[in-house]
Design a protein around this motif. Structure first.
Motif, PDB file in Angstrom:
ATOM      1  N   SER A 218       0.817  -1.201   0.000  1.00 42.53           N
ATOM      2  CA  SER A 218       0.000   0.000   0.000  1.00 42.53           C
ATOM      3  C   SER A 218       0.856   1.258   0.000  1.00 42.53           C
ATOM      4  N   PHE A 219       0.454   2.215  -0.834  1.00 40.49           N
ATOM      5  CA  PHE A 219       1.004   3.574  -0.803  1.00 40.49           C
ATOM      6  C   PHE A 219      -0.110   4.492  -0.323  1.00 40.49           C
ATOM      7  N   PHE A 220       0.174   5.320   0.672  1.00 45.86           N
ATOM      8  CA  PHE A 220      -0.841   6.203   1.241  1.00 45.86           C
ATOM      9  C   PHE A 220      -0.276   7.612   1.326  1.00 45.86           C
ATOM     10  N   LYS A 221      -1.103   8.583   0.930  1.00 43.02           N
ATOM     11  CA  LYS A 221      -0.655   9.984   0.945  1.00 43.02           C
ATOM     12  C   LYS A 221      -1.839  10.889   1.234  1.00 43.02           C
ATOM     13  N   GLU A 222      -1.567  12.007   1.898  1.00 43.06           N
ATOM     14  CA  GLU A 222      -2.579  13.035   2.116  1.00 43.06           C
ATOM     15  C   GLU A 222      -2.109  14.339   1.476  1.00 43.06           C
ATOM     16  N   CYS A 223      -2.984  14.973   0.714  1.00 43.74           N
ATOM     17  CA  CYS A 223      -2.653  16.229   0.029  1.00 43.74           C
ATOM     18  C   CYS A 223      -3.920  17.062  -0.082  1.00 43.74           C
ATOM     19  N   PHE A 321      -4.018  13.117 -10.940  1.00 42.23           N
ATOM     20  CA  PHE A 321      -4.481  13.330  -9.569  1.00 42.23           C
ATOM     21  C   PHE A 321      -3.430  13.920  -8.632  1.00 42.23           C
ATOM     22  N   SER A 322      -2.221  14.174  -9.097  1.00 37.48           N
ATOM     23  CA  SER A 322      -1.182  14.690  -8.207  1.00 37.48           C
ATOM     24  C   SER A 322      -1.538  16.097  -7.727  1.00 37.48           C
ATOM     25  N   ASN A 323      -1.022  16.436  -6.542  1.00 36.63           N
ATOM     26  CA  ASN A 323      -1.189  17.770  -5.949  1.00 36.63           C
ATOM     27  C   ASN A 323      -2.650  18.148  -5.717  1.00 36.63           C
ATOM     28  N   GLY A 324      -3.482  17.141  -5.429  1.00 36.23           N
ATOM     29  CA  GLY A 324      -4.871  17.429  -5.086  1.00 36.23           C
ATOM     30  C   GLY A 324      -5.747  17.813  -6.253  1.00 36.23           C
ATOM     31  N   ASN A 325      -5.332  17.526  -7.475  1.00 38.22           N
ATOM     32  CA  ASN A 325      -6.108  17.882  -8.661  1.00 38.22           C
ATOM     33  C   ASN A 325      -7.395  17.056  -8.737  1.00 38.22           C
ATOM     34  N   LEU A 326      -8.535  17.731  -8.903  1.00 36.46           N
ATOM     35  CA  LEU A 326      -9.822  17.049  -9.059  1.00 36.46           C
ATOM     36  C   LEU A 326     -10.506  17.415 -10.376  1.00 36.46           C
ATOM     37  N   GLN A 327      -9.866  18.243 -11.193  1.00 35.66           N
ATOM     38  CA  GLN A 327     -10.490  18.670 -12.437  1.00 35.66           C
ATOM     39  C   GLN A 327     -10.705  17.497 -13.404  1.00 35.66           C
ATOM     40  N   SER A 328      -9.753  16.574 -13.448  1.00 33.28           N
ATOM     41  CA  SER A 328      -9.897  15.419 -14.337  1.00 33.28           C
ATOM     42  C   SER A 328     -11.086  14.576 -13.910  1.00 33.28           C
ATOM     43  N   LEU A 329     -11.222  14.378 -12.609  1.00 34.73           N
ATOM     44  CA  LEU A 329     -12.328  13.604 -12.070  1.00 34.73           C
ATOM     45  C   LEU A 329     -13.662  14.244 -12.450  1.00 34.73           C
ATOM     46  N   GLN A 330     -13.709  15.535 -12.388  1.00 28.34           N
ATOM     47  CA  GLN A 330     -14.929  16.255 -12.735  1.00 28.34           C
ATOM     48  C   GLN A 330     -15.273  16.084 -14.216  1.00 28.34           C
ATOM     49  N   ALA A 331     -14.256  16.158 -15.075  1.00 25.83           N
ATOM     50  CA  ALA A 331     -14.491  15.970 -16.511  1.00 25.83           C
ATOM     51  C   ALA A 331     -15.057  14.587 -16.797  1.00 25.83           C
ATOM     52  N   TRP A 332     -14.468  13.567 -16.173  1.00 25.75           N
ATOM     53  CA  TRP A 332     -14.953  12.205 -16.406  1.00 25.75           C
ATOM     54  C   TRP A 332     -16.352  12.003 -15.842  1.00 25.75           C
ATOM     55  N   ALA A 333     -16.686  12.668 -14.741  1.00 27.48           N
ATOM     56  CA  ALA A 333     -18.030  12.563 -14.177  1.00 27.48           C
ATOM     57  C   ALA A 333     -19.074  13.111 -15.156  1.00 27.48           C
ATOM     58  N   TYR A 334     -18.671  14.083 -15.971  1.00 29.60           N
ATOM     59  CA  TYR A 334     -19.570  14.639 -16.975  1.00 29.60           C
ATOM     60  C   TYR A 334     -19.513  13.869 -18.295  1.00 29.60           C
ATOM     61  N   GLY A 335     -18.760  12.776 -18.316  1.00 26.63           N
ATOM     62  CA  GLY A 335     -18.697  11.937 -19.509  1.00 26.63           C
ATOM     63  C   GLY A 335     -17.771  12.441 -20.584  1.00 26.63           C
ATOM     64  N   ASP A 336     -16.871  13.367 -20.231  1.00 25.42           N
ATOM     65  CA  ASP A 336     -15.941  13.917 -21.216  1.00 25.42           C
ATOM     66  C   ASP A 336     -14.641  13.113 -21.260  1.00 25.42           C
ATOM     67  N   VAL A 337     -13.963  13.207 -22.386  1.00 28.23           N
ATOM     68  CA  VAL A 337     -12.725  12.472 -22.641  1.00 28.23           C
ATOM     69  C   VAL A 337     -11.536  13.402 -22.429  1.00 28.23           C
ATOM     70  N   ILE A 338     -10.481  12.897 -21.785  1.00 23.99           N
ATOM     71  CA  ILE A 338      -9.234  13.641 -21.616  1.00 23.99           C
ATOM     72  C   ILE A 338      -8.104  12.803 -22.191  1.00 23.99           C
ATOM     73  N   ASP A 339      -7.368  13.351 -23.148  1.00 25.48           N
ATOM     74  CA  ASP A 339      -6.221  12.638 -23.737  1.00 25.48           C
ATOM     75  C   ASP A 339      -6.617  11.232 -24.196  1.00 25.48           C
ATOM     76  N   ASN A 340      -7.785  11.117 -24.818  1.00 20.39           N
ATOM     77  CA  ASN A 340      -8.303   9.824 -25.321  1.00 20.39           C
ATOM     78  C   ASN A 340      -8.627   8.834 -24.210  1.00 20.39           C
ATOM     79  N   ILE A 341      -8.792   9.328 -22.981  1.00 17.31           N
ATOM     80  CA  ILE A 341      -9.136   8.471 -21.848  1.00 17.31           C
ATOM     81  C   ILE A 341     -10.517   8.870 -21.324  1.00 17.31           C
ATOM     82  N   LEU A 342     -11.344   7.850 -21.096  1.00 15.51           N
ATOM     83  CA  LEU A 342     -12.662   8.051 -20.505  1.00 15.51           C
ATOM     84  C   LEU A 342     -12.809   7.103 -19.328  1.00 15.51           C
ATOM     85  N   VAL A 343     -13.220   7.636 -18.183  1.00 16.76           N
ATOM     86  CA  VAL A 343     -13.507   6.808 -17.013  1.00 16.76           C
ATOM     87  C   VAL A 343     -15.026   6.684 -16.908  1.00 16.76           C
ATOM     88  N   GLN A 344     -15.521   5.460 -17.087  1.00 17.06           N
ATOM     89  CA  GLN A 344     -16.962   5.210 -17.066  1.00 17.06           C
ATOM     90  C   GLN A 344     -17.385   4.919 -15.623  1.00 17.06           C
TER      91      GLN A 344
END
Length: 414
Positions: A218-223, A321-344
């Motif tokens: 396990s790797f664990f981090k808080e940011c 997700f580094s440095n507490g970034n949540l913008q990518s998560l938000q894009a995928w929640a709206y069904g948008d693609v980032i760099d040809n990646i989609l999280v369903q």
């Protein structure tokens, strides 16, 4: 005058050309005169961006601590939020902890042409006007060695499948010690189930059952008040390994008082089968971005395949997700693609992220969408769960609004 401070200034900040003994005082006087001046140029910001890009480049990860990287991130963010015509940096020598950051400092100065004074080498300069003459090139040539991108590497082509779980543990720990990202984080090894985010799932003998046939890494981090946990679980050599990544957003969005009102954790899990590559289609859907199915540790091929896929996955997490970034998560929640990646995402994850952005209209739209599907498929128990969750997320919006911690509004791509 702040003893030993570094000074930077924009082209429009002008003053007398100093002699060697007056260079520090001249830089300080420029700072005092223009400390409240709004900048016309952006060379200080260019300098900070050059520093940040070099310091956070994985190729040079051997040189810089996480604290130094975070200092560069914070500096750039501060300059973007509040640009200045002159900048004073205290304690640069303490932050640098060696020659590497000085090397990047002078490379950034040379690249951007920003005005500066640096006390370690006692150099004052603006573009080609420097005291002493040609000082930047001389410092880079004589005193500060270039950073090398050649790092020790783990030779995947010369590994063998481990004969027992102890050898497997040693092999994984060795690989992590060479990895450009993971070597900067503490690896926790357990012999039974252990979970930093879900303590109720921890076995009491997780740290002592050394005869266990499995391993929990396990790797664990808080940011930024977000808890991240990356798990690799090796149950046996004949089973595909379990790789799991989740994080807890509760403390990032809710105060202790508001947590009591909500009563649940804001946990989020990235399920690897839900990460898709939109450039590849397979049987009417997008192909998996990561494939751990063939990564059984019973063969050299399986072990090598695992390390290749795990490396890709770690870099994916670090990028988005580094440095507490949540913008990518938000894009995928709206069904948008980032760099040809989609999280369903599962609907529960999707609706939670939409609620954290206070998007009431879109939350209602997606709730109705999922409600229709579950009703038509007569999945009554999950439909009840959906209805309860929708009520909870409406409460969550009120609490996040009260806390003032909501995500920035997101505009879905057309």
């Amino acid at each position: 005058m702040s003893l030993g401070a570094v000074y930077l200034w924009e082209p429009e900040v002008t003053g007398k050309f100093p002699d060697l003994n007056e260079s520090e005082r001249t830089a300080y006087e420029l700072y005092q005169k223009h400390r409240n001046t709004s900048p016309k140029g952006k060379k200080i910001r260019d300098w900070a961006e050059f520093m940040l890009n070099k310091v956070t480049d994985d190729a040079y990860s051997d040189y810089f601590t996480e604290e130094t990287k975070q200092w560069c991130v914070s500096l750039q963010q501060a300059l973007l939020a509040d640009p200045c015509a002159v900048l004073e940096l205290d304690n640069f020598d303490h932050i640098s902890q060696g020659d590497a950051l000085y090397r990047v400092f002078y490379e950034a100065v040379q690249e951007t042409g920003v005005g500066f004074y640096e006390p370690r080498f006692a150099v004052w300069g603006f573009s080609v006007l420097q005291v002493p003459d040609d000082a930047v090139a001389q410092v880079l040539k004589t005193y500060l060695k270039p950073l090398s991108s050649e790092q020790q590497s783990f030779d995947l082509d010369n590994i063998e499948a481990p004969r027992n779980i102890k050898k497997a543990e040693e092999l994984f720990q060795l690989w992590c010690s060479y990895h450009p990202i993971l070597k900067n984080y503490e690896l926790h090894t357990f012999y039974n189930s252990y979970d930093f985010i879900e303590p109720r799932m921890c076995e009491p003998d997780a740290k002592t059952a050394i005869d266990s046939p499995c391993r929990f890494f396990s790797f664990f981090k808080e940011c930024n008040n977000i808890s991240y946990q990356l798990h690799f679980i090796l149950f046996s050599f004949t089973m595909s390994p379990n790789v799991d990544f989740k994080f807890d957003l509760t403390n990032h969005f809710l105060t202790p008082e508001l947590k009591e009102k909500f009563g649940k954790k804001l946990k989020f899990r990235i399920d690897i089968p839900d990460i898709r590559d939109t450039t590849r289609e397979s049987h009417g859907t997008y192909a998996l971005n990561f494939d751990f199915i063939r990564c059984k540790w019973e063969s050299t091929y399986g072990v090598k395949k695992f390390f290749q896929e795990f490396d890709k996955f770690v870099r994916f997490l670090h990028k988005y997700f580094s440095n507490g970034n949540l913008q990518s998560l938000q894009a995928w929640a709206y069904g948008d693609v980032i760099d040809n990646i989609l999280v369903q995402m599962h609907w529960s994850q999707e609706l939670m992220i939409i609620a954290l952005g206070l998007d009431k209209d879109y939350l209602e739209e997606r709730y109705q969408f999922h409600q229709n599907i579950l009703s038509n498929e007569k999945r009554d128990s999950e439909l009840e769960y959906l209805n309860d969750s929708y009520k909870e997320y409406n409460l969550l919006m009120d609490l996040v609004r009260e806390a003032g911690t909501a995500l920035a509004p997101y505009q879905k791509k057309e």
